[in-house]
Scaffold this motif. Structure first.
Motif, PDB file in Angstrom:
ATOM      1  N   VAL A 228       0.829  -1.237  -0.052  1.00 32.34           N
ATOM      2  CA  VAL A 228      -0.146  -0.213  -0.029  1.00 32.34           C
ATOM      3  C   VAL A 228       0.959   1.127   0.078  1.00 32.34           C
ATOM      4  O   VAL A 228       1.937   1.450   0.829  1.00 32.34           O
ATOM      5  CB  VAL A 228      -0.878   0.031   1.193  1.00 32.34           C
ATOM      6  CG1 VAL A 228      -1.725   1.424   1.260  1.00 32.34           C
ATOM      7  CG2 VAL A 228      -1.871  -1.068   1.123  1.00 32.34           C
ATOM      8  N   ILE A 229       0.637   2.226  -0.821  1.00 35.95           N
ATOM      9  CA  ILE A 229       1.480   3.316  -0.750  1.00 35.95           C
ATOM     10  C   ILE A 229       0.770   4.629  -0.433  1.00 35.95           C
ATOM     11  O   ILE A 229      -0.330   4.707  -0.918  1.00 35.95           O
ATOM     12  CB  ILE A 229       1.727   3.761  -2.579  1.00 35.95           C
ATOM     13  CG1 ILE A 229       2.621   2.442  -3.158  1.00 35.95           C
ATOM     14  CG2 ILE A 229       2.692   4.764  -2.450  1.00 35.95           C
ATOM     15  CD1 ILE A 229       3.945   2.226  -2.675  1.00 35.95           C
ATOM     16  N   VAL A 230       1.131   5.306   0.609  1.00 31.45           N
ATOM     17  CA  VAL A 230       0.692   6.242   0.835  1.00 31.45           C
ATOM     18  C   VAL A 230       1.208   7.680   0.640  1.00 31.45           C
ATOM     19  O   VAL A 230       2.328   7.787   0.802  1.00 31.45           O
ATOM     20  CB  VAL A 230       0.531   5.966   2.575  1.00 31.45           C
ATOM     21  CG1 VAL A 230      -0.041   7.396   3.396  1.00 31.45           C
ATOM     22  CG2 VAL A 230       0.203   4.986   3.082  1.00 31.45           C
ATOM     23  N   THR A 231       0.228   8.403   0.497  1.00 33.48           N
ATOM     24  CA  THR A 231       0.920   9.740   0.026  1.00 33.48           C
ATOM     25  C   THR A 231      -0.268  10.769   0.397  1.00 33.48           C
ATOM     26  O   THR A 231      -1.291  10.456   1.018  1.00 33.48           O
ATOM     27  CB  THR A 231       0.766   9.915  -1.650  1.00 33.48           C
ATOM     28  OG1 THR A 231       1.421  11.178  -1.871  1.00 33.48           O
ATOM     29  CG2 THR A 231      -0.568   9.575  -2.124  1.00 33.48           C
ATOM     30  N   ILE A 258      -3.257   2.901  -3.867  1.00 30.00           N
ATOM     31  CA  ILE A 258      -2.938   4.182  -3.490  1.00 30.00           C
ATOM     32  C   ILE A 258      -3.735   4.675  -2.499  1.00 30.00           C
ATOM     33  O   ILE A 258      -4.949   4.901  -2.616  1.00 30.00           O
ATOM     34  CB  ILE A 258      -2.639   5.482  -4.542  1.00 30.00           C
ATOM     35  CG1 ILE A 258      -1.602   4.809  -5.684  1.00 30.00           C
ATOM     36  CG2 ILE A 258      -1.770   6.572  -3.942  1.00 30.00           C
ATOM     37  CD1 ILE A 258      -0.384   4.598  -5.453  1.00 30.00           C
ATOM     38  N   ALA A 259      -3.298   5.188  -1.287  1.00 35.38           N
ATOM     39  CA  ALA A 259      -4.135   5.780  -0.098  1.00 35.38           C
ATOM     40  C   ALA A 259      -3.765   7.218  -0.107  1.00 35.38           C
ATOM     41  O   ALA A 259      -2.380   7.603   0.038  1.00 35.38           O
ATOM     42  CB  ALA A 259      -3.700   5.116   1.225  1.00 35.38           C
ATOM     43  N   ALA A 286      -2.994   7.239  -8.863  1.00 33.63           N
ATOM     44  CA  ALA A 286      -3.416   5.767  -9.322  1.00 33.63           C
ATOM     45  C   ALA A 286      -3.901   5.530 -10.632  1.00 33.63           C
ATOM     46  O   ALA A 286      -3.588   4.682 -11.185  1.00 33.63           O
ATOM     47  CB  ALA A 286      -4.797   5.671  -8.186  1.00 33.63           C
ATOM     48  N   GLN A 287      -4.586   6.579 -10.960  1.00 31.36           N
ATOM     49  CA  GLN A 287      -5.101   6.639 -12.513  1.00 31.36           C
ATOM     50  C   GLN A 287      -3.884   6.510 -13.467  1.00 31.36           C
ATOM     51  O   GLN A 287      -3.865   6.009 -14.622  1.00 31.36           O
ATOM     52  CB  GLN A 287      -6.109   7.729 -12.913  1.00 31.36           C
ATOM     53  CG  GLN A 287      -7.493   7.635 -12.077  1.00 31.36           C
ATOM     54  CD  GLN A 287      -8.146   8.651 -12.207  1.00 31.36           C
ATOM     55  OE1 GLN A 287      -7.879   9.979 -12.682  1.00 31.36           O
ATOM     56  NE2 GLN A 287      -9.519   8.629 -11.910  1.00 31.36           N
ATOM     57  N   GLU A 288      -2.804   7.666 -13.305  1.00 30.94           N
ATOM     58  CA  GLU A 288      -1.802   7.582 -14.106  1.00 30.94           C
ATOM     59  C   GLU A 288      -0.974   6.085 -14.284  1.00 30.94           C
ATOM     60  O   GLU A 288      -0.377   5.916 -15.174  1.00 30.94           O
ATOM     61  CB  GLU A 288      -0.888   8.499 -13.499  1.00 30.94           C
ATOM     62  CG  GLU A 288       0.456   8.832 -14.439  1.00 30.94           C
ATOM     63  CD  GLU A 288       1.400   9.703 -13.719  1.00 30.94           C
ATOM     64  OE1 GLU A 288       2.493   9.720 -14.250  1.00 30.94           O
ATOM     65  OE2 GLU A 288       1.116  10.439 -12.677  1.00 30.94           O
ATOM     66  N   GLY A 296      -9.561   8.247   0.183  1.00 27.58           N
ATOM     67  CA  GLY A 296      -8.806   9.525   0.806  1.00 27.58           C
ATOM     68  C   GLY A 296      -9.324   9.464   2.240  1.00 27.58           C
ATOM     69  O   GLY A 296     -10.475   9.262   2.859  1.00 27.58           O
ATOM     70  N   ILE A 297      -8.122   9.792   3.304  1.00 29.24           N
ATOM     71  CA  ILE A 297      -8.536   9.968   4.641  1.00 29.24           C
ATOM     72  C   ILE A 297      -8.320  11.418   5.165  1.00 29.24           C
ATOM     73  O   ILE A 297      -7.344  11.927   4.715  1.00 29.24           O
ATOM     74  CB  ILE A 297      -7.456   9.040   5.724  1.00 29.24           C
ATOM     75  CG1 ILE A 297      -7.438   7.601   4.893  1.00 29.24           C
ATOM     76  CG2 ILE A 297      -7.637   9.291   7.007  1.00 29.24           C
ATOM     77  CD1 ILE A 297      -8.558   6.799   5.260  1.00 29.24           C
TER      78      ILE A 297
END
Length: 347
Positions: A228-231, A258-259, A286-288, A296-297
């Motif tokens: 899981v990639i967090v950004t 992607i989170a 994520a779309q790219e 989204g948090i």
């Protein structure tokens, strides 16, 4: 009813992610009809316990056999030749890494709430705080109990139904950690092998930020289901998150999605919603890269303070807790896609 009859009925059950029926996909391990006992046992190749999608597939199987006058018994397992069981974590079904390209994006917060959320669904969960230079998970969950050992294995403490292991347990409260690469590799490998995790559905790995020695050790040593990639929404975080994506790509590790953390702030006084760090960056990333967007948090003070006794926000009520629950379900669902696709492709 015989096995052929049962399989014919099961061929009406579709996997919503893989786009075909579970028989054609090879997701039915075995069918055992006991006419004398009036039972049918079906073993399914499902690998993400308590994921909503896989629970739905199981419900559809029961429905397909509902009018057979047979008691339906279901079990789930990934075939041995496709399982991670024979590797370094024999009792762990899924290892999920939580990573970020840079610090300060709330990676550990996501890891803690992911682990607690999976446990809340009913899964058996462990959380390994592998940030060797800045371990803070024990503080985040107010874990006062330390691991126990018999001299050979380490028994991790539990908080909120999650087994915990952290580098913080091995160092003094204010001791700086100054380790070179080979030492990092040794300590991570030793902890993984010596901790008595038991049987787990998910082991969540909270990685340090960046793409250094710890990440490489874990990628080379552990059987990861995915990452899981967090950004956060702003460009500088997205640039660094892209570096993390490339690291996992070079090691053929699945990225579960992607989170986007800190995705706006709802003012408790006026009720207005403010996009402090911009908006939509994580979804666009994520779309790219043609990856799932996990959700989204929002930026919420309760995430920092937690509930009573350091309770993770995902276990509470409210908008932010709901956002974390969506993320948890998406991660579990996507882990299931990876495992089922592995079975189907390898059949």
């Amino acid at each position: 009813m015989n096995e052929a009859d049962v399989r014919e009925r099961l061929s009406t059950v579709r996997d919503p992610d893989l786009g075909d029926d579970i028989v054609s996909l090879g997701l039915v391990n075995d069918v055992d009809v006991d006419a004398d006992a009036g039972t049918v046992h079906v073993s399914l190749a499902l690998g993400a316990p308590f994921s909503p999608t896989e629970s739905g597939i199981a419900d559809d199987v029961r429905e397909a056999l509902a009018d057979t006058d047979l008691d339906v018994e279901l079990s789930a397992s990934i075939p041995d030749d496709l399982s991670t069981d024979e590797q370094v974590l024999p009792g762990v079904q899924n290892v999920i890494a939580v990573a970020s390209g840079k610090g300060g994006v709330g990676k550990s917060t996501v890891a803690v709430n992911l682990a607690a959320g999976l446990s809340e669904l009913g899964a058996r969960v462990g959380l390994f705080d592998a940030d060797v230079y800045g371990p803070n998970v024990p503080r985040m969950v107010s874990a006062e109990e330390r691991p126990e050992t018999d001299g050979e294995t380490i028994v991790p403490p539990e908080r909120f139904g999650v087994k915990l292991m952290s580098m913080d347990f091995l160092t003094g409260e204010d001791d700086p950690v100054i380790w070179r690469g080979p030492m990092v590799h040794k300590i991570i490998t030793q902890l993984v092998e010596d901790v008595e995790w038991g049987q787990l559905d998910y082991l969540v790995m909270d990685l340090p930020p960046g793409t250094g020695d710890t990440q490489l050790t874990i990628l080379q040593t552990l059987p990861l289901t995915g990452a899981v990639i967090v950004t956060t929404p702003q460009d500088v975080a997205l640039d660094d998150a892209t570096k993390g994506l490339r690291m996992f790509g070079k090691h053929d590790t699945n990225v579960l999605g992607i989170a986007e953390n800190m995705a706006g702030f709802r003012c408790p006084d006026c009720g207005g919603f403010h996009e402090i760090f911009g908006s939509g960056g994580g979804k666009a990333l994520a779309q790219e890269h043609d990856l799932p967007f996990l959700g989204g948090i929002p930026l919420d003070p309760s995430v920092r303070t937690g509930g009573d006794d350091g309770e993770p926000v995902v276990l509470e009520d409210g908008e932010t807790a709901d956002a974390f629950r969506v993320l948890v379900e998406n991660v579990a669902n996507n882990a299931g896609v990876v495992r089922r696709r592995g079975v189907s492709d390898g059949r």
